[in-house]
Scaffold this motif. Structure first.
Motif, PDB file in Angstrom:
ATOM      1  N   ALA A  31       0.831  -1.210   0.000  1.00 49.62           N
ATOM      2  CA  ALA A  31       0.000   0.000   0.000  1.00 49.62           C
ATOM      3  C   ALA A  31       0.858   1.250   0.000  1.00 49.62           C
ATOM      4  O   ALA A  31       0.408   2.319  -0.387  1.00 49.62           O
ATOM      5  N   VAL A  32       2.078   1.092   0.461  1.00 49.28           N
ATOM      6  CA  VAL A  32       2.979   2.235   0.594  1.00 49.28           C
ATOM      7  C   VAL A  32       4.380   1.796   0.159  1.00 49.28           C
ATOM      8  O   VAL A  32       4.795   0.669   0.440  1.00 49.28           O
ATOM      9  N   ARG A  34       8.443   3.175   0.177  1.00 47.78           N
ATOM     10  CA  ARG A  34       9.352   4.236   0.626  1.00 47.78           C
ATOM     11  C   ARG A  34      10.492   4.383  -0.368  1.00 47.78           C
ATOM     12  O   ARG A  34      11.133   3.384  -0.715  1.00 47.78           O
ATOM     13  N   ASP A  37      13.853   8.472   2.035  1.00 48.78           N
ATOM     14  CA  ASP A  37      13.142   8.824   3.272  1.00 48.78           C
ATOM     15  C   ASP A  37      11.658   9.102   3.045  1.00 48.78           C
ATOM     16  O   ASP A  37      10.925   9.365   3.983  1.00 48.78           O
ATOM     17  N   LYS A  38      11.197   9.087   1.814  1.00 50.27           N
ATOM     18  CA  LYS A  38       9.839   9.571   1.532  1.00 50.27           C
ATOM     19  C   LYS A  38       8.866   8.419   1.290  1.00 50.27           C
ATOM     20  O   LYS A  38       9.116   7.534   0.474  1.00 50.27           O
ATOM     21  N   HIS A  39       7.751   8.443   2.008  1.00 51.00           N
ATOM     22  CA  HIS A  39       6.693   7.462   1.794  1.00 51.00           C
ATOM     23  C   HIS A  39       5.807   7.914   0.629  1.00 51.00           C
ATOM     24  O   HIS A  39       5.437   9.087   0.552  1.00 51.00           O
ATOM     25  N   VAL A  40       5.468   6.979  -0.236  1.00 53.05           N
ATOM     26  CA  VAL A  40       4.529   7.277  -1.327  1.00 53.05           C
ATOM     27  C   VAL A  40       3.401   6.249  -1.242  1.00 53.05           C
ATOM     28  O   VAL A  40       3.650   5.047  -1.142  1.00 53.05           O
ATOM     29  N   SER A  41       2.164   6.728  -1.268  1.00 50.43           N
ATOM     30  CA  SER A  41       1.024   5.831  -1.102  1.00 50.43           C
ATOM     31  C   SER A  41       0.476   5.375  -2.458  1.00 50.43           C
ATOM     32  O   SER A  41       0.701   6.020  -3.484  1.00 50.43           O
ATOM     33  N   ARG A  42      -0.280   4.290  -2.420  1.00 51.41           N
ATOM     34  CA  ARG A  42      -0.777   3.663  -3.644  1.00 51.41           C
ATOM     35  C   ARG A  42      -1.437   4.632  -4.629  1.00 51.41           C
ATOM     36  O   ARG A  42      -1.209   4.520  -5.839  1.00 51.41           O
ATOM     37  N   TYR A  44      -0.614   7.299  -5.582  1.00 52.51           N
ATOM     38  CA  TYR A  44       0.401   8.073  -6.321  1.00 52.51           C
ATOM     39  C   TYR A  44       1.460   7.187  -6.984  1.00 52.51           C
ATOM     40  O   TYR A  44       2.459   7.691  -7.483  1.00 52.51           O
ATOM     41  N   PHE A  57      11.904   0.722  -0.526  1.00 54.40           N
ATOM     42  CA  PHE A  57      11.411  -0.252   0.451  1.00 54.40           C
ATOM     43  C   PHE A  57       9.934  -0.503   0.182  1.00 54.40           C
ATOM     44  O   PHE A  57       9.154   0.457   0.053  1.00 54.40           O
ATOM     45  N   ILE A  59       6.367  -1.680   1.479  1.00 55.74           N
ATOM     46  CA  ILE A  59       5.740  -1.750   2.813  1.00 55.74           C
ATOM     47  C   ILE A  59       4.277  -2.165   2.672  1.00 55.74           C
ATOM     48  O   ILE A  59       3.511  -1.524   1.958  1.00 55.74           O
ATOM     49  N   LEU A  61       2.055  -2.147   5.141  1.00 54.48           N
ATOM     50  CA  LEU A  61       1.268  -1.292   6.016  1.00 54.48           C
ATOM     51  C   LEU A  61      -0.060  -1.927   6.418  1.00 54.48           C
ATOM     52  O   LEU A  61      -1.118  -1.583   5.916  1.00 54.48           O
TER      53      LEU A  61
END
Lengths: 65, 715
Positions: A31-32, A34, A37-42, A44, A57, A59, A61
């Motif tokens: 769903a996410v 990384r 350092d920045k998380h990007v969600s599905r 986007y 990475f 994740i 979640l």
């Protein structure tokens, strides 16, 4: 070249997160993502470009709260 | 600093218990009405049925109060307990305390879990649980000194009012040169005047050389504490090692503890970096999925959310180890050093702020339309110092702001404060007023449920619309997640025993994003297993974060990834290694089931605990106002047309809202039916005689209560 969960992976100009996940059998778990350092969600994944030399990475979640 | 006096009025010497397999096998009762101190045995039956922690608290509280007891009655007790694994330094997240009392917000039992050193120190001083009853008229401090083996009650005067200065002062006062030996439980002036008071539990930060604190926030426990005129409860204990808890099998304990600790050290940097940024990573993620509560839960997204997300706090947080219990490798209790408030009694001074965490950012930030990290940190600081729960404060101010935006209230009611969403100064002013018990802040401090009554009665505001937008269930304000698109999470809030807190079940991602539970039966199964497993942490003195906030890399390949069964297996090994009692994953659930059902029956005893009390406001299920519907028209239109086969061609937005509402409310009632059935309850939400018999909680008073309630249902 990028690293995905610690493993080296081929990179090309214009590569998005969606492109990366299309090569994985279990992409629906993530769903996410990384990137460094920045998380990007599905929502986007399709429009987010992965820069060369990124540390990526994956994740699931499932946690929170 | 002003001079203070602290004078012992009672000293009770005792012989400390030897800890045996995680238990002290004693509880401590302090009746402050007459300064009576007594020690009571923990029976094998108590351990078998209630395990420890919240289970022990509930049993002590059940025996202390009557069904008619109100929160401010002397017989209402505050119970604090850790659990058999509490105080283990080698296993991450093993320093929790659970606090219970009769809540001023809900009128029934509340439980709140908290980090800091108090619970473990209490146990090592010889007590699995502390029960404080009675009331006094003068300020007192209670000391539980496990080193010198004495309990003392002090009368005090001149001590600081706010918890920030008070916890620091008392740490120094009792430390005898070793501040790490001290943990202070205290609250502040807000708790005296508002119903949403919290308790602060300290842990001593050796690197920063200061007492830091975590909060038992929910349900107004701090208000009960302040109403009893307790300034603080202090525990004193010496060095802690694995042997201090005297586990049954120390080698097995170290083995499983190291495995879990090492995995966190290895994987947290690759996942959510909780050791660096705590829970702040959730802000932008929630925003991306339309789940970040904004402007009193109207919306789940805001373009300025990045301003209060992880990238900002990564820069702001002071670096260093931030574990609220010794040796915890999650170490997520971050803080802000040298923060300078712009308002209030600490204006212009440098202070250390413990936080903010996600809940505070969402509650005191996005939900108020505030996207300025400085304001959020200042709200965080003052809520802690004043002894106020940031979640209830945030959700209550958000409700008042929406009422103001709808002209249900106006500046004549707010004392001239412009309570528009996004007004940072107004939000801070309300918090300061709450602490003083003055102005409109005093009314906000009564909580959402009471505000609705006051606004309707005194300001002639429309009660029906306030019922829809006032985000409380059972009287407890919602914590900070949007639930409109997750039926399972609606149940996670509405069916939670204490009210609208997410600690029983956080199913938004599993339900809405991963779609792991499409059917009612699957949702009901999740609303059985997850609350039970999460309850288990509270029985044992554990934090749940190590279970599923950092997950094994191969977790996705397992049969039930949502449950993180590898970690569940480790917890069974941990439990067995400490207590010597063999268990299995199902055994952990069975332990919780007994306590969980007992708490449901406790609600019945207090006059709640039936189907009607599991209702939630419609804002939690769907769009209340046209502006909400029209902000996501495709989503709602699609549901009406494709799922419910409604012809929406000539329908107005208001008609669509009404139609959608019927479907969604019906779904929620169907969910209740499925969950009650899975939990072994009647259709009115009451545990059956078979259920309580199976769980071994068929005590005579339980059966008497159930027979009366079940008879009422049939009659």
């Amino acid at each position: 070249m990028i690293r995905v969960n610690g493993k080296r992976q081929f990179w090309y100009e214009g590569m998005t997160i969606k492109d990366l996940l299309e090569d994985l059998e279990d992409s629906h778990h993530y769903a996410v993502i990384r990137i460094n350092d920045k998380h990007v969600s599905r929502p986007y994944f399709e429009k987010t470009l992965i820069p060369d030399n990124s540390e990526v990475f994956l994740i699931s979640l499932i946690a929170g709260g | 600093m002003t001079e203070y006096k602290i004078e012992a009025i009672k000293t009770f010497d005792y012989e400390k218990s030897v800890i045996d397999k995680g238990y002290a096998n004693k509880t401590l009762l302090v009746d402050i009405s007459n300064s009576d101190i007594s020690i009571h045995p923990v029976t094998e039956k108590m351990k078998e049925v209630f395990i420890g922690g919240k289970g022990f608290d509930l049993w002590l509280l059940w025996n202390a109060v009557k069904g008619t007891t109100k929160w401010s009655d002397p017989e209402n007790a505050i119970c604090i307990a850790s659990g058999p694994m509490g105080g283990t330094p080698v296993y991450p997240g093993s320093g929790k305390s659970i606090v219970t009392t009769i809540s001023p917000l809900t009128g029934t039992v509340i439980d709140s879990n908290v980090g800091g050193y108090f619970g473990p120190y209490l146990k090592f001083a010889g007590f699995d649980a502390l029960q404080i009853r009675g009331k006094t008229k003068t300020d007192i401090v209670i000391l539980i000194d496990g080193i010198d083996e004495k309990i003392q009650i002090f009368e005090t005067s001149g001590l600081p009012d706010d918890s920030y200065a008070l916890s620091s002062t008392l740490t120094e006062h009792f430390a005898q040169g070793k501040p790490r030996n001290i943990s202070v439980v205290s609250t502040g002036p807000g708790a005296k005047h508002a119903l949403m008071g919290c308790l602060n539990f300290t842990w001593y930060d050796l690197k920063r050389k200061r007492a830091r604190y975590k909060q038992a926030g929910r349900g107004g426990i701090g208000s009960v504490f302040a109403d009893k005129c307790i300034k603080a409860v202090v525990a004193r204990w010496d060095r802690v090692s694995v042997k201090t808890n005297n586990p049954s099998d120390g080698i097995a304990l170290k083995e499983v503890g190291k495995k879990h600790s090492r995995e966190i050290v290895d994987l947290d940097p690759k996942q959510n970096e909780m050791a660096k940024i705590g829970t702040t990573h959730l802000v932008t993620i929630m925003n991306d999925f339309d789940l970040l509560p904004t402007n009193n839960f109207q919306y789940g997204q805001h373009p300025e959310a990045d301003n209060v997300g992880q990238e900002v706090y990564r820069r702001i947080f002071d670096t260093g180890y931030d574990g609220c219990w010794m040796g915890c490798t999650v170490a997520c209790s971050h803080g802000v050093k040298d923060f300078v408030p712009l308002t209030g009694p600490y204006r212009g001074e440098k202070v250390f702020v413990d936080g903010p965490e996600y809940e505070t950012i969402a509650g005191c930030g996005s939900n108020l339309g505030v996207f300025d990290p400085h304001t959020i940190i200042e709200m965080n600081f003052y809520c802690d110092a004043y002894g106020l729960d940031t979640i209830s404060v945030g959700t209550s101010i958000a409700f008042a702001m929406e009422c103001f935006s709808m002209d249900l209230i106006n500046e004549t009611h707010t004392g001239g404060i412009n309570l528009s969403f996004g007004n940072r100064a107004a939000a801070l002013e309300i918090v300061h007023q709450m602490a003083q018990g003055e102005g409109f802040g005093h009314i906000v401090g009564r909580g959402v449920r009471e505000m609705k009554s006051i606004f309707a009665r005194d300001y002639k505001a429309d009660l029906n619309i306030m019922q829809d937008i006032g985000m409380e269930a059972k009287g407890l304000e919602f914590s900070e997640y949007m639930t409109k698109e997750s039926l399972a999470q609606q149940g996670g809030y509405g069916l939670a025993l204490k009210g609208a807190q997410h600690d029983e079940a956080w199913l938004i991602f599993l339900d809405m994003v991963h779609n792991f539970m499409p059917s009612f039966e699957q949702k009901a199964e999740a609303l059985h297993w997850f609350p039970m497993f999460r309850t288990w942490f509270g029985l044992c003195g554990l934090c749940k974060l190590p279970w599923n906030d950092i997950i094994p890399e191969d977790n996705k390949d397992t049969q039930e990834p949502a449950k993180v069964m590898k970690h569940v297996e480790w917890y069974t090994q941990y439990y067995t290694a400490v207590t010597g009692r063999h268990t299995t994953p199902d055994g952990l659930i069975r332990m919780s089931e007994a306590v969980y059902n007992f708490q449901r029956i406790f609600n019945l005893k207090m006059g709640f605990g039936t189907r009607e009390h599991d209702n939630i406001p419609y804002r939690a299920m769907g769009p209340v106002k046209p502006v909400e519907y029209e902000s996501r028209p495709e989503r709602y239109d699609k549901e009406l047309v494709e799922k419910h086969h409604v012809d929406i061609t000539d329908m107005s937005t208001e008609e669509k809202i009404r139609t959608l509402r019927k479907f969604r409310e019906t779904q929620y009632e169907q969910l209740k039916d499925a969950v009650y059935k899975r939990r072994g309850w009647t259709s009115n939400g009451i545990p059956t005689i078979d259920t309580v018999t199976r769980l071994g909680i068929d005590f005579p008073e339980v059966l008497e209560l159930l027979n009366a309630k079940l008879g009422d249902d049939q009659g």
